[in-house]
Motif scaffolding. Structure first.
Motif, PDB file in Angstrom:
ATOM      1  N   LYS A   6      -4.724 -16.757   1.479  1.00 56.53           N
ATOM      2  CA  LYS A   6      -3.351 -16.604   1.914  1.00 56.53           C
ATOM      3  C   LYS A   6      -2.767 -15.278   1.476  1.00 56.53           C
ATOM      4  O   LYS A   6      -3.102 -14.744   0.457  1.00 56.53           O
ATOM      5  N   ILE A   7      -1.900 -14.755   2.293  1.00 56.83           N
ATOM      6  CA  ILE A   7      -1.133 -13.573   1.935  1.00 56.83           C
ATOM      7  C   ILE A   7       0.313 -13.889   2.235  1.00 56.83           C
ATOM      8  O   ILE A   7       0.620 -14.402   3.304  1.00 56.83           O
ATOM      9  N   ILE A   8       1.195 -13.627   1.311  1.00 64.24           N
ATOM     10  CA  ILE A   8       2.619 -13.752   1.606  1.00 64.24           C
ATOM     11  C   ILE A   8       3.252 -12.387   1.460  1.00 64.24           C
ATOM     12  O   ILE A   8       3.084 -11.740   0.456  1.00 64.24           O
ATOM     13  N   MET A   9       3.965 -11.947   2.477  1.00 64.39           N
ATOM     14  CA  MET A   9       4.629 -10.659   2.437  1.00 64.39           C
ATOM     15  C   MET A   9       6.120 -10.871   2.207  1.00 64.39           C
ATOM     16  O   MET A   9       6.710 -11.783   2.775  1.00 64.39           O
ATOM     17  N   GLU A  10       6.700 -10.027   1.394  1.00 64.18           N
ATOM     18  CA  GLU A  10       8.116  -9.904   1.106  1.00 64.18           C
ATOM     19  C   GLU A  10       8.616 -10.819   0.000  1.00 64.18           C
ATOM     20  O   GLU A  10       9.604 -10.541  -0.614  1.00 64.18           O
ATOM     21  N   LYS A  11       7.985 -11.957  -0.253  1.00 66.30           N
ATOM     22  CA  LYS A  11       8.373 -12.771  -1.381  1.00 66.30           C
ATOM     23  C   LYS A  11       7.122 -13.335  -2.029  1.00 66.30           C
ATOM     24  O   LYS A  11       6.183 -13.700  -1.346  1.00 66.30           O
ATOM     25  N   GLN A  12       7.114 -13.444  -3.341  1.00 64.57           N
ATOM     26  CA  GLN A  12       5.921 -13.927  -4.022  1.00 64.57           C
ATOM     27  C   GLN A  12       5.730 -15.398  -3.752  1.00 64.57           C
ATOM     28  O   GLN A  12       6.674 -16.161  -3.714  1.00 64.57           O
ATOM     29  N   GLN A  13       4.483 -15.820  -3.586  1.00 65.62           N
ATOM     30  CA  GLN A  13       4.159 -17.202  -3.352  1.00 65.62           C
ATOM     31  C   GLN A  13       2.855 -17.558  -4.000  1.00 65.62           C
ATOM     32  O   GLN A  13       1.868 -16.890  -3.773  1.00 65.62           O
ATOM     33  N   SER A  81      -0.252 -10.390  -7.395  1.00 72.55           N
ATOM     34  CA  SER A  81       1.059 -10.288  -6.771  1.00 72.55           C
ATOM     35  C   SER A  81       1.808  -9.066  -7.263  1.00 72.55           C
ATOM     36  O   SER A  81       1.495  -8.487  -8.302  1.00 72.55           O
ATOM     37  N   SER A  82       2.811  -8.690  -6.489  1.00 75.12           N
ATOM     38  CA  SER A  82       3.715  -7.612  -6.844  1.00 75.12           C
ATOM     39  C   SER A  82       5.120  -8.072  -6.530  1.00 75.12           C
ATOM     40  O   SER A  82       5.381  -8.593  -5.441  1.00 75.12           O
ATOM     41  N   GLN A  83       6.030  -7.904  -7.483  1.00 71.04           N
ATOM     42  CA  GLN A  83       7.403  -8.344  -7.266  1.00 71.04           C
ATOM     43  C   GLN A  83       8.352  -7.173  -7.032  1.00 71.04           C
ATOM     44  O   GLN A  83       9.557  -7.337  -7.047  1.00 71.04           O
ATOM     45  N   LEU A  88       6.061  -1.208   2.849  1.00 69.84           N
ATOM     46  CA  LEU A  88       7.107  -1.685   3.740  1.00 69.84           C
ATOM     47  C   LEU A  88       7.502  -3.128   3.450  1.00 69.84           C
ATOM     48  O   LEU A  88       8.383  -3.667   4.109  1.00 69.84           O
ATOM     49  N   ALA A  89       6.848  -3.755   2.492  1.00 67.48           N
ATOM     50  CA  ALA A  89       7.182  -5.122   2.105  1.00 67.48           C
ATOM     51  C   ALA A  89       7.877  -5.124   0.752  1.00 67.48           C
ATOM     52  O   ALA A  89       7.623  -4.269  -0.091  1.00 67.48           O
ATOM     53  N   LYS A  90       8.781  -6.068   0.546  1.00 64.72           N
ATOM     54  CA  LYS A  90       9.454  -6.173  -0.742  1.00 64.72           C
ATOM     55  C   LYS A  90       8.471  -6.564  -1.840  1.00 64.72           C
ATOM     56  O   LYS A  90       8.591  -6.132  -2.980  1.00 64.72           O
ATOM     57  N   SER A  91       7.541  -7.434  -1.501  1.00 70.43           N
ATOM     58  CA  SER A  91       6.504  -7.817  -2.451  1.00 70.43           C
ATOM     59  C   SER A  91       5.351  -8.462  -1.690  1.00 70.43           C
ATOM     60  O   SER A  91       5.490  -8.861  -0.533  1.00 70.43           O
TER      61      SER A  91
END
Length: 376
Positions: A6-13, A81-83, A88-91
Motif C-alpha cells: 500500500k501507498i498512501i499519499m498526503e496523509k500518513q497511514q 513514512s514521511s510526515q 508534490l505530496a504532503k506526506s
C-alpha cells in the motif's frame, strides 16, 4: 493472507488486513465481523514495528473499536513514512509484507520524489513530478524486480515524456513487455521465466494525477474528509464483464474455484464449472467465496506483464487473452481531495473501499486526539 502492499499519499497511514470471519455471541447468533490489523507506527522507536492494533469494524462504523493489544509478527517490516511536505505530496507512507502463505515477497514498491531530469533533456523545461508504483508479482520475483528497476528509467527516456504522459506510459509498457518476451525467445520450456506481475503506476504532476493500471491492484481516493470515496481504477479480473467478453471472443475460457467452507479447498478438474455465456456469468457473479480464473493460464487476472507461458502459443498459452495493455486514468487536483491509497489485491479482496478509508480516518482522528498528528 495474500501479499499486501500500500501507498498512501498526503496523509500518513499504517494498516494491514485480515479476512472476514464469523463469530457466535452468547445468544448463539452469528455476527459477521470484519477484523483488520493495523501497525502502530512510531518515528522514535523501531521496536514498535511489530506492534499491531487490532480493531473490529461492524457496518463500516469507525467507532466499533473493541480491543487493542500487542501481537508479534515474525520479521514484520516497519512502515516507512514521511510526515513533512514530500515533493508534490504532503506526506507519503508505504509498506509491503509477504503475507502468511508465501515464503518470499514477490511484490515491489518504488517511490521516486522528484522524478529526475535525464541528461539529454537538460536544455528543456522539466516540471515537478513524483512517481509511485506497486508491482504485484506472481510466479517468482523476476518480473516485478525488473519493473521496479527499469520502468521509470524507460519512461523518462520516452520521447513523449513528460509532454504526453498517457502516451509515454502506454509505450513504456509496450517496450517492457517486448523486452521480457525477447529474453525468453529461443529458450526451452523448462528454462523460460514463468513470472509475471500486475502494475499500478501513479505520476503526480503539479496539476494532474495520472494512474496506469494492469491487473487487479487498485487505487482509491478519500474526498472531503472521507465523506465521499472514489475508486480510481478498474480491476482486471475474470469477473469484470468487459474482460470476460474480450477473453471469450479470443478463444479463452473463464472458470470458477469454490473457496467456501473450512480450509478453502480448491475444486478438482472434474468439479470446475466453466462459465461460457452471460447468463452463467451473471448467476455466479454475486456468489461469495468464488474465485474466477482464466483458462488455460489458471491466472486470476486478465492483464499482466510477463507470464510468457500464458501468452505464448508455443507453450500452451493463448495470444490476446492475458494482455499487457494498461488502462490510464487522469484526474485533476481538487482542494477537497484528502489522500490516495494504492494497494494490491491482498487488501481489496478482504476489505471494501469504505472499510479501508474508514480505517485510515480512524487512525488520523485517533492520533489527532492524542496531539501527535495534524489532521489538516
Amino acid at each position: 493472507i495474500n501479499n499486501s502492499e500500500k501507498i498512501i499519499m498526503e496523509k500518513q497511514q499504517p494498516k494491514e488486513k485480515n479476512k472476514n470471519v464469523k463469530r457466535k455471541g452468547s445468544d448463539n447468533i452469528e455476527k459477521k465481523v470484519l477484523e483488520t490489523e493495523i501497525p502502530i507506527i512510531s518515528q522514535s522507536s523501531k521496536n514498535n514495528s511489530s506492534n499491531l492494533l487490532k480493531i473490529s469494524l461492524l457496518d463500516n462504523n469507525e467507532k466499533t473499536l473493541i480491543n487493542a493489544f500487542n501481537r508479534k509478527y515474525e520479521n514484520y517490516p516497519e512502515c516507512r513514512s514521511s510526515q513533512k511536505l514530500t515533493g508534490l505530496a504532503k506526506s507519503v507512507a508505504y509498506n509491503t509484507y509477504k503475507g502468511l502463505s508465501k515464503e518470499t515477497n514477490e511484490d515491489r514498491i518504488i517511490v521516486v520524489i522528484p522524478i529526475p531530469k535525464p541528461q539529454k533533456t537538460l536544455h528543456r523545461t522539466w516540471p515537478k513530478m513524483s512517481y509511485f508504483a506497486i508491482f504485484d508479482g506472481h510466479g517468482g520475483e523476476n518480473c516485478s524486480e525488473y519493473l521496479k528497476n527499469n520502468f521509470l528509467n524507460i519512461l523518462i527516456e520516452n520521447k513523449n515524456f513528460p509532454y504526453d504522459i498517457k502516451l509515454a506510459l502506454t509505450e513504456t509498457f509496450e517496450k517492457i513487455e517486448k523486452d521480457l518476451f525477447n529474453k525468453n525467445k529461443g529458450k526451452e520450456k523448462e528454462e523460460i521465466d514463468k513470472s509475471g506481475s500486475c502494475a499500478l503506476v501513479c505520476i503526480m504532476t503539479e496539476n494532474k494525477i495520472f494512474i496506469a493500471n494492469i491487473g487487479d491492484s487498485r487505487a482509491i481516493m478519500s474526498i472531503n474528509n472521507g465523506t465521499k470515496i472514489k475508486q480510481l481504477t478498474v480491476d482486471h479480473k475474470p469477473n469484470n464483464i468487459k474482460e470476460y467478453e474480450r477473453v471469450i471472443k479470443n478463444g479463452g475460457k473463464v472458470y470458477i474455484d469454490d473457496f467456501s467452507g473450512e480450509g478453502s479447498v480448491k475444486l478438482d478438474q472434474s468439479q470446475i464449472k466453466y462459465i461460457l455465456n452471460k447468463n452463467e456469468f451473471a448467476k455466479y457473479k454475486t456468489q461469495a467465496d468464488i474465485i474466477y480464473r482464466h483458462f488455460p493460464s489458471n491466472l486470476a487476472i486478465m492483464r499482466s506483464i510477463g507470464d510468457f507461458k500464458a501468452k505464448s502459443k508455443d507453450f500452451g498459452g493463448l495470444p490476446n487473452n492475458i494482455i499487457a495493455v494498461p488502462e490510464i486514468y487522469t484526474y485533476d487536483y481538487n482542494h477537497i481531495n484528502d489522500f490516495i491509497i494504492m494497494g494490491c489485491d491482498g487488501i481489496f479482496d478482504d476489505l471494501s473501499n469504505e472499510e479501508i478509508i474508514n480505517t485510515a480516518w480512524y487512525i488520523f482522528k485517533n492520533k489527532a486526539k492524542q496531539g501527535n498528528y495534524d489532521i489538516n
